[in-house]
Design an enzyme around this catalytic site. Structure first.
Site, short mmCIF file in Angstrom:
data_model
loop_
_atom_site.label_atom_id
_atom_site.label_comp_id
_atom_site.label_asym_id
_atom_site.label_seq_id
_atom_site.Cartn_x
_atom_site.Cartn_y
_atom_site.Cartn_z
N GLU A 266 0.73 -1.22 0.06
CA GLU A 266 0.16 -0.11 0.10
C GLU A 266 0.55 1.10 -0.01
O GLU A 266 0.50 2.35 0.77
CB GLU A 266 -0.92 0.09 1.42
CG GLU A 266 -0.18 0.10 2.59
CD GLU A 266 0.25 -0.93 3.21
OE1 GLU A 266 0.28 -1.07 4.55
OE2 GLU A 266 0.23 -2.04 2.58
N GLU A 300 -6.05 -2.46 -0.42
CA GLU A 300 -4.57 -1.33 -0.43
C GLU A 300 -5.06 0.05 -0.49
O GLU A 300 -4.43 0.79 0.14
CB GLU A 300 -3.78 -1.55 -1.66
CG GLU A 300 -3.33 -3.19 -1.85
CD GLU A 300 -2.44 -3.62 -0.70
OE1 GLU A 300 -1.93 -2.85 -0.01
OE2 GLU A 300 -2.76 -5.10 -0.32
#
Length: 852
Positions: A266, A300
């Site tokens: 992420e 994410e």
């Protein structure tokens, strides 16, 4: 004199704090080297004569400290291998207040899948948990947030794209070097910084509330980017609405990396993915692949708020990041595509966590993490799936509205900063006026979970709890505050009743009137606990299966299975219950049933009894497949397609029905020849597996060629696992030999290892190879922590007591130190599997003999 940095558990002091990094890195992709120069703007909070930065294998050359008009150089620059730091010592204390540190350095690309590495033609970074220190000398702990202004210099190659966390603000060329400067990023922890450089192609830019979104891949895979792009466009506005906060990082770039350790990462504004978690062709991708991509993309993006905007102080709260994003992803995808019923997929993840958490070697969701290496061990089912399930259970108890208000309050209070779990519980408690701290900390800080014994007499229900262990005879005295949701049917219809079980035992009087036809003690299966129904309560449920929600039918099967493993129910009782599911039409329930029956066929019976069991499965489930056929009708919905897929897996892969296997082969050959319509996409995995299992060398060669050249990552993975499945002894050996070649990418080593250990013809011989070449097997992971864990977990595919003892001896002689937890859990689970085979095998055989 020993220095604190000699200890691998060393943590940075707060004497010196980074405020802003201005960094330039120059990449030589041919030589796999880099050089860097940066200024770190600092605040010296208290007098000190040293500055400690993290750095691994970096050669620092010029270092200068500046404050006001004075400039000083360190008297020594000492790398400390244990703590992965570099100690800069000065001859006198540094003045407090604002200052700057100038550093120049050089380093090498890593050979594994972390730090800065080469994935085919793409240079990419992967910094979580603590590998930013492999590229930058920096303060590499999550609490040390700072602004980042990064410039990258790369070769002037046509088609080369450079991506960073921020948008590109200038792109200039001088000679054979191109200089790309990125927008300065708001405060971020070092693990969220990223660079990607390679010959990539992006989708056209599309905007969501003014945020530009693009999805990138290698040119030959550019046609597979649309779905992942659409998933991001659907998720972003929903996440903004949920959090009540705008997206903070200017733009979203999503990139498919050809070799990648995790599913995705992420990084703020630049999310990197394993290709199979981002790229697909909706026309040919099974629904499971589409759902997985949507869920990973959303997971994410959820982190951009929960994790990136508000970040944990230290890795002991990693679970909070991951559990929240896991839960949130399903919530958002469910609102985008309610027809997908993704909460049933969530339940499948929860089931795997329940299995792991019933071991003595489990760990609490939140445990002590002393160093970055231990943080790497925390990326497991307990952290993600149990954590997500506990959040869902708490939300179910508090209600959606108060839960969301608590989350929004938490995000506002800790914006751009760091927080700990109790900050979240406090916000949820304030919003809901419920005892959230008591509820949460009992579930987060204590490992395991309860099994609820349920006894119903008229309208009186007696509930009692004890800790559930999958090993027969193991007991302990823990208790939980269990938020129980009872669902039942009486004369007034179906109703729900909530009860917080704090004690070991309690009696609940059901509301309403009339006879109670059936009672489910885990409504919607949202509770993280097992249920053991006593007396007639189980029979009532088994006789009213259609009245139960699919999630409740799944839980009924799963709980009986777990009780059988724990020696609290017999295999015959489980099979009696399974027999009631012959007419099951829900695909998710069928998947649960087929999974459990597959375990029986693989591990509990052999020889003629295995064959007899397969024929029983065929008799139970083949009529459903005959009715549906292999080809989907025009306008057929996803539920029917997935039901057919579950039945093909049951009748073809599990029961090895000659007719079903014969149907698969010509269809697979047509698909391999380019006729994509020859197989409905959801049947591809099972059909290719069946064809490979009975395949010849021509098919092996064809699959190998296609695996190397097909651009679709899900197709590549399907063909790779098929190559491990051939049961002709010569081809089994060829499949094994591939393991040590470049044909198997580093990211896929553990999937392939597990597939080879599941091959019945080749298992024993391959296990001998694994033992003899264990160091080479482990080396194939490049030292990546998640892959090391999965190498150990793959040993769970072994079958008998002799192999169990050999696995114990192997791991004792050659432990994988980065996977201590995985070693303990895998050996414990395998010993239970072996014990179950010895205990329940004869029971299954007796039961089979009684069947008509």
């Amino acid at each position: 004199m020993a220095h604190a940095t000699d200890d691998k558990n060393f943590r940075l002091s707060r004497d010196v704090l980074p405020r802003r990094y201005v960094s330039t890195v120059t990449l030589n992709m041919d030589e796999r080297t880099f050089s860097g120069s940066q200024t770190i703007e600092l605040e010296v909070a208290s007098p000190t004569n040293e500055i400690i930065l993290h750095g691994i294998s970096l050669q620092l050359s010029k270092v200068a400290f500046r404050a006001g008009s004075q400039q000083r150089t360190p008297v020594s620059i000492q790398p400390m291998a244990q703590s992965e730091t570099v100690v800069l010592r000065f001859d006198a204390p540094l003045p407090t207040g604002a200052a700057a540190l100038d550093v120049e350095w050089t380093g090498l690309f890593t050979t594994g899948l972390r730090g800065l590495y080469l994935a085919g033609k793409v240079a990419a970074t992967q910094f979580e948990a603590a590998d930013a220190r492999r590229l930058f000398p920096c303060f590499d702990e999550p609490a040390f947030k700072a602004r980042w202004a990064i410039t990258v210099r790369v070769p002037t190659q046509p088609g080369l794209v450079a991506l960073g966390n921020g948008a590109i603000v200038s792109d200039t060329t001088e000679g054979n070097l191109r200089t790309v400067k990125f927008q300065e990023m708001d405060v971020l922890s070092s693990y969220l910084i990223a660079l990607v450089v390679g010959p990539l192609v992006g989708t056209p830019e599309e905007q969501v509330n003014g945020v530009p979104v693009r999805t990138w891949a290698l040119p030959e895979k550019a046609h597979l980017t649309r779905f992942g792009q659409d998933a991001a466009l659907a998720a972003l506005p929903r996440l903004q609405e949920y959090f009540g906060l705008p997206y903070a990082y200017g733009k979203v770039d999503q990139v498919g990396i050809p070799d990648f350790e995790a599913g995705a990462m992420e990084n703020a504004g630049l999310i990197t993915y394993r290709e199979v978690a981002l790229l697909l062709d909706p026309a040919t991708a099974p629904l499971s692949v589409q759902k997985r991509v949507a869920e990973v993309v959303t997971h994410e993006l959820a982190h951009q708020w929960f994790g990136n905007w508000v970040t944990m102080v230290w890795w002991d709260d990693l679970w909070l990041n991951e559990a929240f994003a896991t839960w949130m992803a399903y919530k958002i995808v469910d609102s985008w595509r309610p027809d997908w019923r993704v909460w049933l997929d969530f339940d499948a993840g929860k089931a795997a966590a329940l299995h792991l958490d019933a071991l003595k070697s489990t760990h609490p969701i939140r445990g002590e993490v002393r160093n970055a290496g231990e943080a790497g061990e925390s990326f497991d089912l307990i952290t993600y799936e149990k954590g997500g399930a506990v959040l869902r259970m708490i939300e179910g108890f508090l209600g959606e509205g108060p839960f969301r208000e608590g989350i929004r309050q938490y995000m506002r209070t800790h914006a751009r900063g760091n927080a700990v779990a109790d900050d979240l519980w406090g916000a949820l408690g304030a919003a809901s006026k419920q005892p959230v701290v008591e509820l949460a900390n009992a579930w987060i800080g204590q490992s395991g979970y309860p099994v609820l014994a349920v006894k119903q007499e008229g309208r009186q229900v007696t509930l009692s709890q004890r800790r559930f262990y999958s090993e027969p005879g193991v007991t302990s005295g823990e208790r939980w505050p269990v938020p129980v949701v009872l669902r039942f049917e009486d004369g007034d219809g179906v109703r729900e009743q909530r009860f917080l079980l704090r004690e070991e035992r309690a009696t609940v009087l059901l509301e309403g009137s009339g006879e109670v036809r059936w009672l489910c003690a885990n409504a919607g299966s949202t509770g993280f606990y097992r249920v053991a129904y006593e007396g007639t309560a189980l029979e009532k449920l088994a006789s009213n299966l259609k009245a139960l929600a699919p999630s409740e039918r799944i839980a009924l099967l799963a709980d009986r299975w777990a009780l059988m493993r724990a020696g609290q129910a017999s295999a015959a009782e489980f099979l009696d219950l399974a027999s009631r599911f012959g007419g099951e039409e829900d695909d998710a329930v069928l998947e649960e049933l087929v999974g459990r029956l597959g375990y029986v066929e693989l591990r509990l019976v052999e020889g003629e009894h295995q064959e007899r069991f397969r024929r029983w499965v065929e008799k139970l489930l083949a009529p459903g497949l005959t009715k549906l056929g292999w080809d989907s009708a025009a306008g057929e919905n996803d539920r029917v397609k997935l039901r057919r897929a579950a039945l093909v897996r049951a009748v073809g892969s599990l029961a090895r029905s000659g007719q079903t296997v014969a149907e698969a082969r010509p269809r697979v050959m047509k698909v391999l020849g380019g006729d994509k319509a020859a197989l409905e996409p959801n049947l591809l995995d099972s059909a290719v597996y069946m064809a490979a299992r009975a395949g010849d060398s021509a098919l092996f060669d064809l699959l190998l060629e296609k695996m190397k050249t097909d651009p679709d990552p899900a197709t590549q993975r399907r063909y790779l696992t098929a190559l491990a499945s051939f049961e002709d002894p010569a081809l089994t050996k060829r499949g094994q030999e591939l393991f040590f070649t470049d044909a198997v990418k580093m990211q896929d080593v553990t999937i392939y290892l597990g597939s080879l250990l599941n091959n019945r013809t080749g298992r024993d011989a391959w296990w001998q190879v694994v033992q003899q070449r264990w160091k080479d097997v482990v080396a194939r992971t490049g030292g990546a922590p998640m892959l090391l864990r999965r190498v150990v977990e793959a040993l769970g595919s072994l079958l008998n007591r002799k192999q169990l003892e050999e696995a114990k001896a192997l791991l004792q002689a050659h432990p994988v130190t980065e996977a201590q937890q995985a070693m303990a859990q895998t050996l414990e689970r395998l010993s239970q599997d072996v014990e179950l085979r010895e205990r329940a095998g004869p029971d299954v055989v007796s039961w089979l003999k009684r069947q008509p």
